[in-house]
Design an enzyme around this catalytic site. Structure first.
Site, PDB file in Angstrom:
ATOM      1  N   ALA A 106       5.946   7.992  11.271  1.00  0.00           N
ATOM      2  CA  ALA A 106       6.754   7.146  12.148  1.00  0.00           C
ATOM      3  C   ALA A 106       8.222   7.474  11.940  1.00  0.00           C
ATOM      4  O   ALA A 106       8.712   7.433  10.808  1.00  0.00           O
ATOM      5  CB  ALA A 106       6.496   5.677  11.846  1.00  0.00           C
ATOM      6  N   ALA A 107       8.902   7.824  13.012  1.00  0.00           N
ATOM      7  CA  ALA A 107      10.319   8.167  12.913  1.00  0.00           C
ATOM      8  C   ALA A 107      11.102   6.990  12.345  1.00  0.00           C
ATOM      9  O   ALA A 107      10.846   5.837  12.706  1.00  0.00           O
ATOM     10  CB  ALA A 107      10.864   8.534  14.288  1.00  0.00           C
TER      11      ALA A 107
ATOM     12  N   ASP B  63      -1.390  -9.404  11.244  1.00  0.00           N
ATOM     13  CA  ASP B  63      -0.463  -9.318  10.115  1.00  0.00           C
ATOM     14  C   ASP B  63       0.988  -9.227  10.568  1.00  0.00           C
ATOM     15  O   ASP B  63       1.706  -8.322  10.175  1.00  0.00           O
ATOM     16  CB  ASP B  63      -0.837  -8.088   9.272  1.00  0.00           C
ATOM     17  CG  ASP B  63      -0.069  -8.038   7.967  1.00  0.00           C
ATOM     18  OD1 ASP B  63       0.124  -9.098   7.369  1.00  0.00           O
ATOM     19  OD2 ASP B  63       0.352  -6.945   7.575  1.00  0.00           O
TER      20      ASP B  63
ATOM     21  N   GLN C 118       0.838  -1.186   0.000  1.00  0.00           N
ATOM     22  CA  GLN C 118       0.000   0.000   0.000  1.00  0.00           C
ATOM     23  C   GLN C 118       0.878   1.242   0.000  1.00  0.00           C
ATOM     24  O   GLN C 118       2.033   1.192   0.397  1.00  0.00           O
ATOM     25  CB  GLN C 118      -0.919  -0.009   1.226  1.00  0.00           C
ATOM     26  CG  GLN C 118      -1.873  -1.176   1.187  1.00  0.00           C
ATOM     27  CD  GLN C 118      -2.855  -1.173   2.340  1.00  0.00           C
ATOM     28  OE1 GLN C 118      -3.158  -0.131   2.913  1.00  0.00           O
ATOM     29  NE2 GLN C 118      -3.353  -2.341   2.667  1.00  0.00           N
TER      30      GLN C 118
ATOM     31  N   LEU D 165      14.147   4.447  11.821  1.00  0.00           N
ATOM     32  CA  LEU D 165      15.245   3.867  12.590  1.00  0.00           C
ATOM     33  C   LEU D 165      16.540   4.254  11.878  1.00  0.00           C
ATOM     34  O   LEU D 165      16.503   4.735  10.749  1.00  0.00           O
ATOM     35  CB  LEU D 165      15.077   2.349  12.640  1.00  0.00           C
ATOM     36  CG  LEU D 165      13.894   1.888  13.493  1.00  0.00           C
ATOM     37  CD1 LEU D 165      13.676   0.399  13.344  1.00  0.00           C
ATOM     38  CD2 LEU D 165      14.114   2.254  14.951  1.00  0.00           C
TER      39      LEU D 165
ATOM     40  N   LYS E  24       1.938   7.337   6.583  1.00  0.00           N
ATOM     41  CA  LYS E  24       0.815   6.518   6.114  1.00  0.00           C
ATOM     42  C   LYS E  24      -0.427   7.389   6.143  1.00  0.00           C
ATOM     43  O   LYS E  24      -0.827   7.876   7.204  1.00  0.00           O
ATOM     44  CB  LYS E  24       0.624   5.298   7.017  1.00  0.00           C
ATOM     45  CG  LYS E  24       1.786   4.327   6.950  1.00  0.00           C
ATOM     46  CD  LYS E  24       1.454   2.972   7.550  1.00  0.00           C
ATOM     47  CE  LYS E  24       2.680   2.081   7.468  1.00  0.00           C
ATOM     48  NZ  LYS E  24       2.467   0.770   8.111  1.00  0.00           N
TER      49      LYS E  24
END
Ligand SMILES: *[C@@H]1O[C@H](CO)[C@@H](O)[C@H](O)[C@H]1NC(C)=O
Ligand SMILES: *[C@@H]1O[C@H](CO)[C@@H](O)[C@H](O)[C@H]1NC(C)=O
Ligand SMILES: *[C@@H]1O[C@H](CO)[C@@H](O)[C@H](O)[C@H]1NC(C)=O
Length: 559
Positions: free
Chosen positions: A359-360, A428, A239, A362, A255
């Site tokens: 989302a930060a 998932d 997606q 990594l 997202k």
């Protein structure tokens, strides 16, 4: 002697900076020159130069409605979707790091914007005397980590973090080497680094971030206030996801919102064709923190101006071409991916603003490699086939004898993850990741939680199968779950309080919060049945005695 060396070294660094600067200028100029010379190249145009009538250009490449692919042979590769974070080339990051040492270059911030941002973030400060602060003051949430050695931290601040970008490019990061002698002194503390880098520096063998870490709050604030300087599509995912780069060179995975918070996953959807939900990513970060795992990278919700913050800053022509204006006069786009990237599934703003989770990232894989592991209890990703764990009730015995589950804490980490996934209804979880540096003796990262919180009216008991089959849990986890089932520390209330801090609050509707309380009771019931059947000392692994250095010798007991 040392002084002379030091001076020479400084001169050298200065020269490298000068060269880097001139290279940046050249790189910035190049696309412009190309544009003048050669109009045939469709790759690196900045879209803002294109005619503004883009809304009326007709529908680019109208995709036909995709038949949902059979997923059975897709995720079997050893690369999970997040491993594709390597896509934004390492070069970008190292350049970014170089530039960071030239703070002057980034002072051209837009003041007015800064002001608006500051005003918007002052809400939602932690309230004194709240349930959440009481929880974090509880003795179960105050246990100290073992002393960290260089082997236990992802980076060594004194040697690695003087970030010689060249070293990072040329060879795997060894954490030792000739730089040691010139390790930075007093004035170059980690305080001068941007929050995303400080977050990376804090990662260790036991956690992604520490409990009362002010850097995490600052990073969450950065995620929603930093100016977005470029946007790219993340390739490989099923997606649409966007990689956003900020003015301080931090990066995050975006997202977009696809479903309203009230919509439940339709009953006939397979878990692998379910939407990824932005609010699930946000809620998962908060849940993981409340459970005291701290294995989810920081996530914050942000309202993004699709025109200004996506279309106008992307260099990706493929993405740019999918923007259009809907009949209702909203800005929409759909991007490129293997599911739901078509005009029928376009993401539309209101009229040009869209919600999403950020989302930060990594640390770049070039700096900190990660290992991707197949979840032993992964689903079959096939409409008819069943996985082995579904047909073999003794499946766990097999797993327990297979490395790395035969020793150390990995099996207990899987149990933690099982509980985490069951509480949010996430089916998932096909792979998980660890940092390679820490070997097998480390926590597992809870990445990719967008398929949680799909249904509140249904508790998917099959997610708990690893726990019912293995009957194992850490004592610290068990005690915290019991605490969160008490009225004064009720999980749903703590989640609600924690989620209010997000800009896109409310993140979860009440039925989802209530479902977590109900599911927590299920987990505790499963565990007490286990204790009844197998005995407390078999089921509950006492992780209070020894922590750290000799946990390796304390493998799960076998029958
Ligand atoms: C797994 O990854 C390695 C290295 O990236 C690659 O060579 C190999 O083909 C991959 N295996 C599968 C099954 O994709
Ligand atoms: C979004 O950005 C566009 C272009 O910069 C601007 O015209 C529009 O007013 C912005 N929308 C909002 C809601 O701020
Ligand atoms: C880590 O686990 C793998 C199993 O995937 C095993 O082959 C390896 O020997 C383990 N390493 C150590 C140091 O135990």
């Amino acid at each position: 002697m040392k002084m002379i060396l030091l001076r020479k070294f400084r001169v050298l660094i200065l020269m490298v900076f000068l060269i880097a600067c001139s290279m940046h200028i050249m790189i910035d100029l190049l696309p412009k020159l190309e544009r003048h010379g050669n109009s045939g190249c469709s790759c690196s145009h900045t879209p803002s130069e294109e005619p503004q009538s883009w809304g009326k250009q007709g529908w680019p490449n109208k995709h036909t409605l995709r038949i949902l692919q059979d997923f059975s042979n897709e995720p079997s590769s050893n690369v999970s979707s997040h491993s594709l974070e390597r896509i934004p080339a390492t070069g970008d990051k190292t350049q970014a790091l170089k530039r960071l040492e030239h703070p002057g270059q980034q002072l051209r911030g837009d003041r007015k914007r800064q002001f608006m941002q500051d005003a918007a973030v002052t809400k939602n400060l932690p309230v004194k005397g709240s349930r959440l602060s009481a929880l974090y003051e509880h003795p179960l949430y105050r246990r100290a980590l073992p002393t960290l050695t260089d082997e236990d931290t992802l980076f060594n601040v004194n040697t690695d973090i003087r970030f010689d970008p060249k070293a990072a490019e040329d060879q795997a990061w060894t954490g030792e080497g000739t730089m040691e002698e010139f390790s930075p002194t007093g004035e170059l503390t980690a305080d001068s680094y941007p929050n995303w880098l400080r977050f990376h520096i804090g990662i260790n063998r036991y956690e992604l971030y520490s409990r009362h870490n002010p850097v995490i709050d600052a990073l969450l604030k950065d995620l929603i206030t930093q100016r977005i300087t470029s946007v790219a599509m993340k390739s490989g995912g099923t997606q649409l996801k966007l990689i956003m780069t900020f003015q301080n060179y931090g990066q995050a995975l975006f997202k977009p919102m696809k479903q309203t918070r009230e919509q439940e996953t339709p009953p006939d959807f397979f878990y692998f064709s379910d939407f990824e939900r932005h609010n699930a990513e946000i809620a998962a970060f908060h849940l993981d923190k409340i459970l005291d795992f701290r294995r989810v990278p920081p996530v914050a919700g942000r309202l993004v101006n699709m025109t200004k913050e996506i279309r106008d800053v992307t260099r990706d022509k493929k993405l740019w071409r999918t923007f259009f204006i809907s009949p209702a006069n909203n800005v929409c786009f759909y991007g490129e991916c293997s599911y739901y990237c078509s005009t029928e599934h376009a993401l539309c703003g209101k009229p040009d603003q869209i919600e999403g989770s950020l989302a930060a990232f990594l640390p770049d894989l070039a700096l900190a490699k990660r290992k991707t592991w197949r979840n032993p209890w992964r689903r079959s990703y096939h409409k008819r086939k069943k996985a082995e764990w579904e047909v073999d009730p003794d499946y766990c015995e097999e797993v327990k004898q297979t490395p790395p589950y035969d020793s150390g804490t990995r099996l207990l980490d899987i149990m933690d993850m099982t509980i985490f996934d069951f509480l949010m209804g996430n089916m998932d979880r096909h792979h998980y990741e660890t940092f390679e540096k820490f070997g097998n003796e480390t926590f597992i990262i809870h990445l990719d939680n967008g398929r949680g919180f799909g249904k509140h009216s249904h508790d998917e008991m099959s997610i708990l199968v690893p726990l019912t089959q293995c009957c194992r849990v850490r004592k610290s986890t068990h005690l915290r779950l019991q605490l969160l089932a008490k009225e004064e520390y009720k999980l749903s209330m703590l989640m609600a309080e924690s989620l209010v801090r997000d800009r896109l609050s409310p993140i979860l509707i009440q039925p989802h919060l209530d479902a977590m309380d109900r599911r927590l009771r299920h987990v505790l019931n499963v565990l007490s049945e286990c204790v009844e059947k197998e005995g407390y000392s078999y089921v509950v692994e006492n992780d209070f005695r020894d922590h750290g250095s000799d946990h390796a010798h304390n493998g799960p007991r076998r029958r």
